[in-house]
Scaffold this motif. Structure first.
Motif, PDB file in Angstrom:
ATOM      1  N   MET A   1      -5.091 -47.685  59.054  1.00 43.25           N
ATOM      2  CA  MET A   1      -5.087 -46.555  58.127  1.00 43.25           C
ATOM      3  C   MET A   1      -5.358 -47.058  56.710  1.00 43.25           C
ATOM      4  N   PRO A   2      -6.012 -46.234  55.867  1.00 45.02           N
ATOM      5  CA  PRO A   2      -6.295 -46.648  54.492  1.00 45.02           C
ATOM      6  C   PRO A   2      -4.987 -46.926  53.748  1.00 45.02           C
ATOM      7  N   GLY A   3      -5.038 -47.848  52.839  1.00 44.78           N
ATOM      8  CA  GLY A   3      -3.841 -48.173  52.085  1.00 44.78           C
ATOM      9  C   GLY A   3      -4.070 -49.216  51.017  1.00 44.78           C
ATOM     10  N   ARG A   4      -5.324 -49.351  50.553  1.00 48.70           N
ATOM     11  CA  ARG A   4      -5.639 -50.329  49.522  1.00 48.70           C
ATOM     12  C   ARG A   4      -6.490 -49.698  48.428  1.00 48.70           C
ATOM     13  N   SER A   5      -6.293 -50.182  47.226  1.00 50.90           N
ATOM     14  CA  SER A   5      -7.086 -49.668  46.100  1.00 50.90           C
ATOM     15  C   SER A   5      -8.564 -49.894  46.365  1.00 50.90           C
ATOM     16  N   GLY A   6      -9.376 -48.883  46.011  1.00 49.09           N
ATOM     17  CA  GLY A   6     -10.819 -48.967  46.213  1.00 49.09           C
ATOM     18  C   GLY A   6     -11.296 -48.331  47.491  1.00 49.09           C
ATOM     19  N   GLU A   7     -10.403 -48.083  48.418  1.00 44.36           N
ATOM     20  CA  GLU A   7     -10.812 -47.456  49.672  1.00 44.36           C
ATOM     21  C   GLU A   7     -11.121 -45.973  49.452  1.00 44.36           C
ATOM     22  N   ILE A   8     -11.949 -45.424  50.351  1.00 43.31           N
ATOM     23  CA  ILE A   8     -12.394 -44.038  50.251  1.00 43.31           C
ATOM     24  C   ILE A   8     -11.689 -43.196  51.311  1.00 43.31           C
ATOM     25  N   ILE A   9     -11.183 -42.066  50.888  1.00 42.79           N
ATOM     26  CA  ILE A   9     -10.614 -41.085  51.806  1.00 42.79           C
ATOM     27  C   ILE A   9     -11.291 -39.749  51.519  1.00 42.79           C
ATOM     28  N   PHE A  10     -10.964 -38.730  52.316  1.00 43.21           N
ATOM     29  CA  PHE A  10     -11.663 -37.449  52.181  1.00 43.21           C
ATOM     30  C   PHE A  10     -10.651 -36.299  52.202  1.00 43.21           C
ATOM     31  N   ARG A  21      -4.879 -46.922  41.505  1.00 42.71           N
ATOM     32  CA  ARG A  21      -3.669 -47.725  41.293  1.00 42.71           C
ATOM     33  C   ARG A  21      -2.539 -47.290  42.219  1.00 42.71           C
ATOM     34  N   LEU A  22      -1.853 -48.279  42.776  1.00 47.66           N
ATOM     35  CA  LEU A  22      -0.679 -48.008  43.603  1.00 47.66           C
ATOM     36  C   LEU A  22       0.501 -47.666  42.681  1.00 47.66           C
ATOM     37  N   LEU A  23       1.057 -46.480  42.849  1.00 47.84           N
ATOM     38  CA  LEU A  23       2.187 -46.056  42.029  1.00 47.84           C
ATOM     39  C   LEU A  23       3.533 -46.360  42.667  1.00 47.84           C
ATOM     40  N   LYS A  24       3.583 -46.174  43.968  1.00 47.76           N
ATOM     41  CA  LYS A  24       4.865 -46.312  44.657  1.00 47.76           C
ATOM     42  C   LYS A  24       4.612 -46.561  46.131  1.00 47.76           C
ATOM     43  N   SER A  25       5.480 -47.390  46.716  1.00 47.78           N
ATOM     44  CA  SER A  25       5.391 -47.638  48.147  1.00 47.78           C
ATOM     45  C   SER A  25       6.785 -47.533  48.733  1.00 47.78           C
ATOM     46  N   GLY A  26       6.969 -46.629  49.687  1.00 50.67           N
ATOM     47  CA  GLY A  26       8.272 -46.423  50.305  1.00 50.67           C
ATOM     48  C   GLY A  26       8.238 -46.690  51.789  1.00 50.67           C
ATOM     49  N   GLY A  27       9.294 -46.221  52.472  1.00 45.42           N
ATOM     50  CA  GLY A  27       9.376 -46.472  53.902  1.00 45.42           C
ATOM     51  C   GLY A  27       8.337 -45.738  54.705  1.00 45.42           C
ATOM     52  N   ALA A  28       7.983 -44.519  54.270  1.00 41.14           N
ATOM     53  CA  ALA A  28       7.037 -43.717  55.048  1.00 41.14           C
ATOM     54  C   ALA A  28       5.598 -43.914  54.605  1.00 41.14           C
ATOM     55  N   GLY A  29       5.372 -44.084  53.299  1.00 41.00           N
ATOM     56  CA  GLY A  29       3.994 -44.189  52.830  1.00 41.00           C
ATOM     57  C   GLY A  29       3.895 -44.722  51.419  1.00 41.00           C
ATOM     58  N   SER A  30       2.655 -44.763  50.915  1.00 40.24           N
ATOM     59  CA  SER A  30       2.362 -45.260  49.569  1.00 40.24           C
ATOM     60  C   SER A  30       1.647 -44.179  48.778  1.00 40.24           C
ATOM     61  N   VAL A  31       1.859 -44.192  47.453  1.00 40.53           N
ATOM     62  CA  VAL A  31       1.272 -43.189  46.576  1.00 40.53           C
ATOM     63  C   VAL A  31       0.268 -43.871  45.654  1.00 40.53           C
ATOM     64  N   PHE A  32      -0.960 -43.322  45.606  1.00 41.68           N
ATOM     65  CA  PHE A  32      -2.043 -43.874  44.795  1.00 41.68           C
ATOM     66  C   PHE A  32      -2.565 -42.804  43.832  1.00 41.68           C
ATOM     67  N   THR A  33      -3.037 -43.261  42.704  1.00 45.38           N
ATOM     68  CA  THR A  33      -3.806 -42.363  41.833  1.00 45.38           C
ATOM     69  C   THR A  33      -5.210 -42.211  42.419  1.00 45.38           C
ATOM     70  N   LEU A  34      -5.907 -41.147  42.016  1.00 48.84           N
ATOM     71  CA  LEU A  34      -7.233 -40.853  42.535  1.00 48.84           C
ATOM     72  C   LEU A  34      -8.256 -40.868  41.399  1.00 48.84           C
ATOM     73  N   LYS A  35      -9.328 -41.546  41.617  1.00 46.53           N
ATOM     74  CA  LYS A  35     -10.354 -41.679  40.585  1.00 46.53           C
ATOM     75  C   LYS A  35     -10.959 -40.338  40.221  1.00 46.53           C
ATOM     76  N   GLU A  36     -11.276 -39.538  41.209  1.00 42.49           N
ATOM     77  CA  GLU A  36     -11.977 -38.283  40.976  1.00 42.49           C
ATOM     78  C   GLU A  36     -11.041 -37.149  40.529  1.00 42.49           C
ATOM     79  N   ARG A  37      -9.723 -37.303  40.710  1.00 40.07           N
ATOM     80  CA  ARG A  37      -8.778 -36.247  40.368  1.00 40.07           C
ATOM     81  C   ARG A  37      -7.594 -36.850  39.595  1.00 40.07           C
ATOM     82  N   PRO A  38      -7.731 -36.979  38.318  1.00 38.23           N
ATOM     83  CA  PRO A  38      -6.681 -37.638  37.527  1.00 38.23           C
ATOM     84  C   PRO A  38      -5.361 -36.872  37.503  1.00 38.23           C
ATOM     85  N   ARG A  39      -5.382 -35.583  37.863  1.00 36.87           N
ATOM     86  CA  ARG A  39      -4.146 -34.809  37.852  1.00 36.87           C
ATOM     87  C   ARG A  39      -3.471 -34.765  39.209  1.00 36.87           C
ATOM     88  N   GLU A  40      -4.016 -35.493  40.157  1.00 35.32           N
ATOM     89  CA  GLU A  40      -3.436 -35.528  41.491  1.00 35.32           C
ATOM     90  C   GLU A  40      -3.227 -36.968  41.947  1.00 35.32           C
TER      91      GLU A  40
END
Length: 468
Positions: A1-10, A21-40
Motif C-alpha cells: 500500500m502507498p505510504g511514502r512521500s512522492g507516491e501517487i494516489i487517486f 510531507r508526513l504529518l503523523k503516523s499512528g497505529g492504524a495509518g499515516s497522515v500526509f499533506t497533498l501537493k495538489e490540495r493544500p487544504r486537505e
C-alpha cells in the motif's frame, strides 16, 4: 500500500494526488499533506487486512455528515472536525484511505492541558471560569451535532479533544475511530478509557446501541473537570478500607461524592467548588452520575444550559470583587477565592509543621548531645595545681594498679595478722607488762585494724570498678 512521500494516489474521480510531507503516523495509518490540495490531507492505512471494513465505514461517514462546518474568523479557517471528504485509491483502484480537511494543529492544544491551572498558566492558556464554561458548552454542542447523526465518540476524554487557543472552538480528530451509524450497519468504536467509562460498561464494555449513554457519561465527567479545577467527579477522601483506590473501581461502585445527598463512604475533596455551583448545574451532575443511566442529560441539554452561562449577555457569570482574574456564578461565592484561601492555609500549616519539625529536630539533637557533654564534664580530669596549693583531684587507678593494690593489700593483711598475733601472745605471757609494752601492743593492734578496713572497704571496690 502507498505510504511514502512522492507516491501517487487517486481520489474518487481518479484525479492524481501526490503525497508530500508526513504529518503523523499512528497505529492504524499515516497522515500526509497533498501537493495538489493544500487544504486537505490524506490518511492512508498501514495494512490491507481491514480495508473492506474501513471502506464501508468511510462510505457511511460520507453519506451522513454532522453539521459542523468549517468556521471562518478573522480571515482564518477553523476546522471543527476532521471528517472525511473522499475515498482514496492506489493505481490499481484498491481502497487505501481517505482525504479530510487539514486542521491547524499548531493553533490547537489538548483539552487536558487546560484542566489544571498551573499547567494552563505555564502554557498561557485561559484559567478563568468563563473560558472553561465556553469550552464545555462548545464541546457539548459538538457532541450534540454528532449524536443527531447517531455517531458517537465512545473514547471521549480530554486527551482526545483539542481546542483553538484563540477562539476556544473545539477541534475533533481521528473521527474514523468513532462509532458510526451506516444505513444497515453499526460500525463500533474500538477503544475506551476506563477513567471515563460509565459504571455499567466497566466490566462488559460498550455494546452497539449503548454508545450514546457512554458519551453522555464521559461528557459529564469532562464538564465537571473543566468547571471544578480538573477534579475528577469520582475523586475524594475514602472513609473505610472497602473503598476502591482507583477511579474505575469507584465508578463501578457508583461512588459519586459531590451529589446533593452525598455518600458516607467517599467524602468530597476539600478543594472542590461544587457547593458553589448553581442548582440547575448540580441537578445535571446528579442525574449524570446517578445509578440510572437513562436519566443522564443529553449533549444537547448540556449545551443549552452551559451556553446560557457562557454568554456574557446572560449575566450568569460575574467578575469577582476580590480578585479580578476570578469569575463565579452570580449570587454565589467565588469558588476560586475559596480554593486559593484553602491552598494558602494549607501551605501555612505545612510551613509551620515543617518549621516545628525542624525546631523539634534541633531540640532533639541538643537533648541528645547535652548528656554527652555533661558526661564528659563529670569525668574527673587532672588539672595542674595552683601555685602553693595541693592538687585536689586525681585520676582513678587503672586496671594494672588495681590488681597490684589488691595483691599488696592481701599481703599486708597477712603480714600484719602474722606479726600481731605473736605480739599479743608475747604480751600476754609477761608477768608484769609495763606501759611501754602496752603502747607497743596498741600500735600493732591499730595497724592490724587499719589493714583489715583497707582490705574490706577499698580492695573489692577497686577490683569491681567499671572505670578503666
Amino acid at each position: 500500500m502507498p505510504g511514502r512521500s512522492g507516491e501517487i494516489i487517486f481520489d474518487q474521480r481518479r484525479q492524481p494526488l501526490t503525497l508530500l510531507r508526513l504529518l503523523k503516523s499512528g497505529g492504524a495509518g499515516s497522515v500526509f499533506t497533498l501537493k495538489e490540495r493544500p487544504r486537505e490531507v490524506a490518511k492512508l492505512y498501514h495494512s490491507a487486512k481491514d480495508v473492506l471494513f474501513y471502506e464501508r465505514k468511510l462510505r457511511a461517514m460520507l453519506e451522513l455528515q454532522p453539521d459542523l462546518p468549517t468556521l471562518r474568523e478573522g480571515g482564518r479557517e477553523r476546522v471543527q472536525i476532521a471528517w472525511p471528504t473522499g475515498l482514496l485509491r492506489d493505481c490499481g483502484g484498491r481502497f487505501v484511505g481517505f482525504s479530510m480537511p487539514i486542521l491547524d494543529v499548531s493553533a490547537t492544544t489538548d483539552l487536558e492541558h487546560v484542566l489544571q491551572e498551573r499547567q494552563a498558566r505555564v502554557e498561557k492558556l485561559p484559567t478563568g471560569l468563563g473560558a472553561k464554561m465556553t469550552l464545555a458548552a462548545n464541546l457539548a454542542a459538538t457532541l450534540a451535532a454528532l449524536h443527531r447523526c447517531q455517531h458517537y465518540v465512545v473514547d471521549l476524554k480530554p486527551l482526545n479533544v483539542r481546542f483553538y487557543r484563540d477562539s476556544l472552538f473545539i477541534a475533533m480528530l481521528d473521527c474514523d475511530g468513532f462509532s458510526i451509524q451506516g444505513k444497515d450497519e453499526r460500525f463500533p468504536a474500538g477503544q475506551v478509557t476506563t477513567d471515563y467509562l460509565a459504571a455499567e460498561f466497566q466490566q462488559r464494555g460498550v455494546t452497539p446501541g449503548e454508545e450514546e449513554a457512554q458519551d453522555r457519561f464521559a461528557l459529564a465527567v469532562i464538564v465537571f473537570q473543566l468547571l471544578n479545577s480538573g477534579l475528577h467527579p469520582y475523586a475524594g477522601r475514602p472513609q473505610g478500607g472497602d473503598v476502591p483506590n482507583d477511579l474505575p473501581g469507584r465508578i463501578a461502585a457508583r461512588l459519586y461524592p459531590y451529589g446533593r445527598r452525598g455518600i458516607s463512604r467517599l467524602l468530597p475533596a476539600p478543594v472542590s467548588g461544587h457547593e458553589m455551583f448553581p442548582p440547575a448545574l448540580r441537578d445535571l451532575f446528579d442525574r449524570a452520575f446517578s445509578a440510572q443511566p437513562q436519566r443522564r442529560p443529553s449533549a444537547q441539554e448540556w449545551s443549552s444550559l452551559l451556553m446560557g452561562y457562557a454568554q456574557r449577555s446572560g449575566g450568569q457569570l460575574v467578575a469577582c470583587s476580590q480578585d479580578a482574574s476570578h469569575q463565579h456564578f452570580a449570587g454565589l461565592p467565588c469558588a476560586a477565592c475559596a480554593r486559593a484561601g484553602l491552598v494558602a492555609r494549607s501551605a501555612r500549616v505545612a510551613q509551620q509543621t515543617n518549621g516545628g519539625k525542624g525546631r523539634g529536630r534541633k531540640r532533639k539533637r541538643t537533648r541528645t548531645a547535652q548528656p554527652l557533654r555533661q558526661a564528659a564534664a563529670a569525668r574527673p580530669v587532672a588539672r595542674p595545681a595552683a601555685p602553693g596549693a595541693a592538687a585536689t583531684t586525681s585520676q582513678l587507678p587503672g586496671l594494672g594498679s588495681r590488681v597490684t593494690m589488691a595483691a599488696v593489700g592481701t599481703l599486708v593483711l597477712g603480714w600484719v595478722a602474722g606479726w600481731g598475733m605473736p605480739a599479743w601472745r608475747a604480751y600476754d605471757a609477761l608477768p608484769s607488762p609495763g606501759w611501754w609494752d602496752g603502747f607497743e601492743l596498741a600500735v600493732q593492734s591499730g595497724m592490724l585494724l587499719l589493714g583489715v578496713l583497707f582490705y574490706i572497704l577499698c580492695v573489692p571496690g577497686l577490683i569491681m570498678s567499671r572505670r578503666p
